[in-house]
Motif scaffolding. Structure first.
Motif, mmCIF file in Angstrom:
data_model
loop_
_atom_site.group_PDB
_atom_site.id
_atom_site.type_symbol
_atom_site.label_atom_id
_atom_site.label_comp_id
_atom_site.label_asym_id
_atom_site.label_seq_id
_atom_site.Cartn_x
_atom_site.Cartn_y
_atom_site.Cartn_z
ATOM 1 N N ILE A 8 0.838 -1.194 0.000
ATOM 2 C CA ILE A 8 0.000 0.000 0.000
ATOM 3 C C ILE A 8 0.874 1.245 0.000
ATOM 4 C CG2 ILE A 8 -1.695 1.315 1.334
ATOM 5 C CD1 ILE A 8 -2.776 -1.435 2.292
ATOM 6 N N LEU A 9 1.957 1.223 0.774
ATOM 7 C CA LEU A 9 2.880 2.347 0.803
ATOM 8 C C LEU A 9 3.505 2.580 -0.566
ATOM 9 C CD1 LEU A 9 4.437 4.492 2.423
ATOM 10 C CD2 LEU A 9 6.121 2.724 2.918
ATOM 11 N N TYR A 10 3.935 1.514 -1.230
ATOM 12 C CA TYR A 10 4.518 1.642 -2.570
ATOM 13 C C TYR A 10 3.502 2.209 -3.555
ATOM 14 C CZ TYR A 10 8.184 -1.483 -0.800
ATOM 15 O OH TYR A 10 9.183 -2.038 -0.075
ATOM 16 N N LEU A 11 2.275 1.746 -3.466
ATOM 17 C CA LEU A 11 1.235 2.230 -4.366
ATOM 18 C C LEU A 11 0.949 3.709 -4.132
ATOM 19 C CD1 LEU A 11 -0.650 1.235 -6.597
ATOM 20 C CD2 LEU A 11 -2.343 0.773 -4.845
ATOM 21 N N VAL A 12 0.904 4.127 -2.864
ATOM 22 C CA VAL A 12 0.665 5.531 -2.541
ATOM 23 C C VAL A 12 1.830 6.397 -3.014
ATOM 24 C CG1 VAL A 12 0.418 7.170 -0.622
ATOM 25 C CG2 VAL A 12 -0.910 5.059 -0.633
ATOM 26 N N LEU A 13 3.060 5.943 -2.810
ATOM 27 C CA LEU A 13 4.219 6.700 -3.274
ATOM 28 C C LEU A 13 4.208 6.845 -4.794
ATOM 29 C CD1 LEU A 13 7.087 5.368 -1.005
ATOM 30 C CD2 LEU A 13 6.079 7.639 -0.989
ATOM 31 N N GLY A 14 3.873 5.784 -5.478
ATOM 32 C CA GLY A 14 3.770 5.852 -6.927
ATOM 33 C C GLY A 14 2.702 6.829 -7.371
ATOM 34 N N LEU A 37 4.773 5.993 -16.603
ATOM 35 C CA LEU A 37 4.799 5.924 -15.143
ATOM 36 C C LEU A 37 3.669 5.058 -14.600
ATOM 37 C CD1 LEU A 37 6.105 6.822 -12.516
ATOM 38 C CD2 LEU A 37 4.640 8.829 -12.556
ATOM 39 N N ILE A 38 2.468 5.213 -15.112
ATOM 40 C CA ILE A 38 1.356 4.420 -14.594
ATOM 41 C C ILE A 38 1.554 2.945 -14.912
ATOM 42 C CG2 ILE A 38 -0.240 4.658 -16.529
ATOM 43 C CD1 ILE A 38 -1.231 4.844 -12.877
ATOM 44 N N VAL A 39 2.103 2.632 -16.073
ATOM 45 C CA VAL A 39 2.393 1.239 -16.413
ATOM 46 C C VAL A 39 3.489 0.693 -15.497
ATOM 47 C CG1 VAL A 39 3.333 -0.262 -18.214
ATOM 48 C CG2 VAL A 39 1.590 1.432 -18.791
ATOM 49 N N ALA A 40 4.519 1.503 -15.228
ATOM 50 C CA ALA A 40 5.600 1.067 -14.349
ATOM 51 C C ALA A 40 5.087 0.804 -12.939
ATOM 52 C CB ALA A 40 6.709 2.111 -14.322
ATOM 53 N N ILE A 41 4.206 1.641 -12.453
ATOM 54 C CA ILE A 41 3.634 1.442 -11.113
ATOM 55 C C ILE A 41 2.870 0.120 -11.063
ATOM 56 C CG2 ILE A 41 1.887 2.303 -9.495
ATOM 57 C CD1 ILE A 41 2.680 5.144 -10.427
ATOM 58 N N LEU A 42 2.068 -0.134 -12.060
ATOM 59 C CA LEU A 42 1.291 -1.376 -12.086
ATOM 60 C C LEU A 42 2.186 -2.604 -12.202
ATOM 61 C CD1 LEU A 42 -1.686 -0.292 -14.357
ATOM 62 C CD2 LEU A 42 -1.725 -0.711 -11.888
ATOM 63 N N VAL A 43 3.216 -2.526 -13.028
ATOM 64 C CA VAL A 43 4.135 -3.664 -13.189
ATOM 65 C C VAL A 43 4.855 -3.964 -11.890
ATOM 66 C CG1 VAL A 43 6.264 -4.400 -14.329
ATOM 67 C CG2 VAL A 43 4.408 -3.419 -15.674
ATOM 68 N N VAL A 44 5.350 -2.935 -11.219
ATOM 69 C CA VAL A 44 6.052 -3.141 -9.946
ATOM 70 C C VAL A 44 5.100 -3.717 -8.911
ATOM 71 C CG1 VAL A 44 7.168 -1.948 -8.010
ATOM 72 C CG2 VAL A 44 7.833 -1.422 -10.353
ATOM 73 N N ILE A 46 2.403 -5.553 -9.395
ATOM 74 C CA ILE A 46 2.116 -6.952 -9.732
ATOM 75 C C ILE A 46 3.319 -7.841 -9.421
ATOM 76 C CG2 ILE A 46 1.682 -8.511 -11.679
ATOM 77 C CD1 ILE A 46 -0.115 -6.240 -12.822
ATOM 78 N N LEU A 47 4.527 -7.374 -9.744
ATOM 79 C CA LEU A 47 5.726 -8.155 -9.434
ATOM 80 C C LEU A 47 5.884 -8.376 -7.939
ATOM 81 C CD1 LEU A 47 8.359 -6.743 -11.934
ATOM 82 C CD2 LEU A 47 7.355 -9.026 -11.918
ATOM 83 N N LEU A 48 5.598 -7.365 -7.146
ATOM 84 C CA LEU A 48 5.687 -7.524 -5.692
ATOM 85 C C LEU A 48 4.685 -8.560 -5.190
ATOM 86 C CD1 LEU A 48 6.137 -3.814 -4.580
ATOM 87 C CD2 LEU A 48 7.827 -5.637 -4.415
ATOM 88 N N LEU A 49 3.503 -8.562 -5.755
ATOM 89 C CA LEU A 49 2.506 -9.554 -5.355
ATOM 90 C C LEU A 49 2.937 -10.964 -5.764
ATOM 91 C CD1 LEU A 49 -0.820 -7.694 -6.154
ATOM 92 C CD2 LEU A 49 0.179 -8.137 -3.918
ATOM 93 N N VAL A 50 3.486 -11.102 -6.971
ATOM 94 C CA VAL A 50 3.945 -12.417 -7.440
ATOM 95 C C VAL A 50 5.091 -12.915 -6.574
ATOM 96 C CG1 VAL A 50 5.096 -13.588 -9.365
ATOM 97 C CG2 VAL A 50 3.128 -12.107 -9.789
ATOM 98 N N ILE A 51 6.034 -12.041 -6.260
ATOM 99 C CA ILE A 51 7.159 -12.436 -5.402
ATOM 100 C C ILE A 51 6.665 -12.858 -4.028
ATOM 101 C CG2 ILE A 51 9.176 -11.516 -4.188
ATOM 102 C CD1 ILE A 51 9.723 -9.853 -6.741
ATOM 103 N N ARG A 52 5.669 -12.169 -3.521
ATOM 104 C CA ARG A 52 5.125 -12.530 -2.204
ATOM 105 C C ARG A 52 4.492 -13.927 -2.244
ATOM 106 N NH1 ARG A 52 0.604 -9.308 1.325
ATOM 107 N NH2 ARG A 52 0.695 -10.699 3.092
ATOM 108 N N VAL A 53 3.741 -14.229 -3.295
ATOM 109 C CA VAL A 53 3.111 -15.543 -3.421
ATOM 110 C C VAL A 53 4.169 -16.632 -3.530
ATOM 111 C CG1 VAL A 53 1.717 -16.982 -4.965
ATOM 112 C CG2 VAL A 53 0.956 -14.681 -4.375
ATOM 113 N N ILE A 54 5.187 -16.394 -4.349
ATOM 114 C CA ILE A 54 6.259 -17.384 -4.502
ATOM 115 C C ILE A 54 6.980 -17.599 -3.173
ATOM 116 C CG2 ILE A 54 8.501 -17.799 -5.597
ATOM 117 C CD1 ILE A 54 7.347 -16.400 -8.099
#
Length: 64
Positions: A8-14, A37-44, A46-54
């Motif tokens: 949530i913090l990363y999303l707010v900062l973005g 920028l908006i695409v980069a925020i979404l990609v980061v 999603i990657l954070l969520l995928v890394i968390r699941v893994i």
């Protein structure tokens, strides 16, 4: 800080960075920079969520 609150913090900062660029106070006010920028925020995000699941699957596998 809880791990889930970091996302949530990363999303707010973005979002804040996105608004600063949109405000016209920087030289990056053209539409391409905003779209990138908006695409980069979404990609980061999603990657954070995928890394968390893994990581959770890996940790659960070692616990058994």
């Amino acid at each position: 800080m809880r791990k889930s609150s970091r996302y949530i913090l990363y999303l707010v900062l973005g979002f804040i960075i996105y608004q600063i660029i949109d405000s016209g106070e920087t030289g990056l006010t053209h539409q391409d920079a905003r779209n990138t920028l908006i695409v980069a925020i979404l990609v980061v995000f999603i990657l954070l969520l995928v890394i968390r699941v893994i990581k959770n699957r890996y940790d659960d596998g070692n616990g058994e």
